[in-house]
Write a protein that holds these residues in place. Structure first.
Motif, PDB file in Angstrom:
ATOM      1  N   LEU A  12       1.243  -0.931  -0.373  1.00 26.23           N
ATOM      2  CA  LEU A  12       0.233   0.195   0.421  1.00 26.23           C
ATOM      3  C   LEU A  12       0.709   1.248  -0.092  1.00 26.23           C
ATOM      4  O   LEU A  12       2.233   1.125   1.021  1.00 26.23           O
ATOM      5  CB  LEU A  12      -1.273   0.402   1.157  1.00 26.23           C
ATOM      6  N   GLU A  16      -4.017   5.236   1.042  1.00 31.17           N
ATOM      7  CA  GLU A  16      -4.550   3.920   1.549  1.00 31.17           C
ATOM      8  C   GLU A  16      -3.575   2.824   2.315  1.00 31.17           C
ATOM      9  O   GLU A  16      -4.213   2.857   3.196  1.00 31.17           O
ATOM     10  CB  GLU A  16      -4.132   2.466   0.256  1.00 31.17           C
ATOM     11  N   ALA A  20      -4.752   0.837   6.910  1.00 26.04           N
ATOM     12  CA  ALA A  20      -4.737   0.129   6.724  1.00 26.04           C
ATOM     13  C   ALA A  20      -3.650  -0.288   8.623  1.00 26.04           C
ATOM     14  O   ALA A  20      -3.676  -1.230   9.079  1.00 26.04           O
ATOM     15  CB  ALA A  20      -3.132  -1.018   5.956  1.00 26.04           C
ATOM     16  N   ARG A  23      -6.545  -0.598  10.948  1.00 19.87           N
ATOM     17  CA  ARG A  23      -6.392  -2.082  11.266  1.00 19.87           C
ATOM     18  C   ARG A  23      -5.647  -2.583  11.755  1.00 19.87           C
ATOM     19  O   ARG A  23      -5.865  -3.337  12.644  1.00 19.87           O
ATOM     20  CB  ARG A  23      -6.621  -2.552   9.621  1.00 19.87           C
ATOM     21  N   LEU A  24      -3.862  -2.993  11.323  1.00 15.23           N
ATOM     22  CA  LEU A  24      -3.128  -3.632  12.113  1.00 15.23           C
ATOM     23  C   LEU A  24      -3.149  -3.499  13.766  1.00 15.23           C
ATOM     24  O   LEU A  24      -3.585  -4.298  14.485  1.00 15.23           O
ATOM     25  CB  LEU A  24      -1.994  -3.108  11.762  1.00 15.23           C
ATOM     26  N   VAL A  64       4.374  -0.836   3.699  1.00 17.57           N
ATOM     27  CA  VAL A  64       2.559  -1.603   4.255  1.00 17.57           C
ATOM     28  C   VAL A  64       2.085  -2.625   3.061  1.00 17.57           C
ATOM     29  O   VAL A  64       2.088  -2.240   2.038  1.00 17.57           O
ATOM     30  CB  VAL A  64       2.243  -0.779   4.253  1.00 17.57           C
ATOM     31  N   VAL A  66      -0.255  -5.503   2.735  1.00 13.09           N
ATOM     32  CA  VAL A  66      -1.826  -6.347   3.348  1.00 13.09           C
ATOM     33  C   VAL A  66      -1.452  -7.900   1.843  1.00 13.09           C
ATOM     34  O   VAL A  66      -1.438  -7.715   0.961  1.00 13.09           O
ATOM     35  CB  VAL A  66      -2.513  -5.583   3.054  1.00 13.09           C
ATOM     36  N   GLU A  68      -5.390  -9.653   1.180  1.00 10.59           N
ATOM     37  CA  GLU A  68      -6.963  -9.110   1.573  1.00 10.59           C
ATOM     38  C   GLU A  68      -7.123 -10.275   1.109  1.00 10.59           C
ATOM     39  O   GLU A  68      -7.104 -11.201   0.332  1.00 10.59           O
ATOM     40  CB  GLU A  68      -6.949  -7.978   0.553  1.00 10.59           C
ATOM     41  N   SER A  72     -12.067  -7.412   2.630  1.00 12.66           N
ATOM     42  CA  SER A  72     -11.401  -7.136   3.536  1.00 12.66           C
ATOM     43  C   SER A  72     -10.225  -7.363   3.846  1.00 12.66           C
ATOM     44  O   SER A  72      -9.147  -8.153   3.185  1.00 12.66           O
ATOM     45  CB  SER A  72     -12.248  -8.280   4.809  1.00 12.66           C
ATOM     46  N   ILE A  73      -9.062  -6.715   5.152  1.00 15.36           N
ATOM     47  CA  ILE A  73      -7.712  -7.693   5.411  1.00 15.36           C
ATOM     48  C   ILE A  73      -7.433  -8.598   5.907  1.00 15.36           C
ATOM     49  O   ILE A  73      -8.098  -8.451   7.120  1.00 15.36           O
ATOM     50  CB  ILE A  73      -7.020  -6.518   5.769  1.00 15.36           C
ATOM     51  N   VAL A  76      -1.931  -8.256   7.866  1.00 11.40           N
ATOM     52  CA  VAL A  76      -1.346  -6.579   7.273  1.00 11.40           C
ATOM     53  C   VAL A  76       0.010  -6.739   7.904  1.00 11.40           C
ATOM     54  O   VAL A  76       0.131  -6.690   9.810  1.00 11.40           O
ATOM     55  CB  VAL A  76      -2.000  -5.138   7.740  1.00 11.40           C
TER      56      VAL A  76
END
Length: 164
Positions: A12, A16, A20, A23-24, A64, A66, A68, A72-73, A76
């Motif tokens: 990413l 973006e 993420a 989310r991490l 970064v 991910v 996916e 959805s992730i 990450v």
């Protein structure tokens, strides 16, 4: 994982990054709670992690990654590029997908990405997580093993050792 939609690995950039990174933090907080551990980097409101990521991005060394599943992730990783080394600073995966091993899949993709982009070493840094012990020999890192295999022309996808 594939039931959620296409599974893909991406690096990413730009705007973006920030969802993420958050989310991490959320996935890592979930893991910390489950294990009874704590970390100042992940336990505040996200300010410390965002500040670190912002500083690394400003220096041009933030990566970064991910994995996916659909939109959805699944996993990450926040990594730091330093010369020919890629340092895996923090990673987490979606607990509900643990049986599919999204963290391991993301790690394999990150190592392959690093090799393909000229990195000579991948270091997942200190910690006693089990995945860090799965390699051919203690002094022979996974990245070095894969790099040597590819550079020598030995099978494009070398078979994984039994210890993996």
């Amino acid at each position: 994982m594939a039931q959620s939609g296409p599974v893909r690995f991406r690096v990413l950039r730009g705007a973006e990054l920030w969802p993420a990174v958050e989310r991490l933090r959320q996935m890592k907080l979930d893991w910390l709670r489950r294990t009874g551990l704590a970390s100042p980097l992940f336990s505040d409101d996200g300010t410390m992690l965002r500040s670190l990521a912002t500083a690394l991005e400003a220096r041009g060394c933030l990566r970064v990654f991910v994995l996916e599943a659909g939109d959805s992730i699944a996993a990450v990783t926040l990594s730091i590029a330093e010369g020919g080394r890629l340092l895996g600073f923090g990673s987490a995966y979606e607990q509900s997908l643990h049986r599919a091993s999204p963290g391991t899949l993301a790690m394999i993709d990150e190592i392959a990405w690093a090799i393909d982009h000229g990195f000579t070493e991948v270091d997942f840094l200190c910690g006693d997580e089990a995945y860090k012990q799965r390699r051919p020999a203690p002094a022979f890192t996974s990245a070095r093993w894969c790099t040597r295999a590819r550079r020598s022309g030995w099978p494009p996808s070398p078979p994984m050792p039994a210890s993996w």
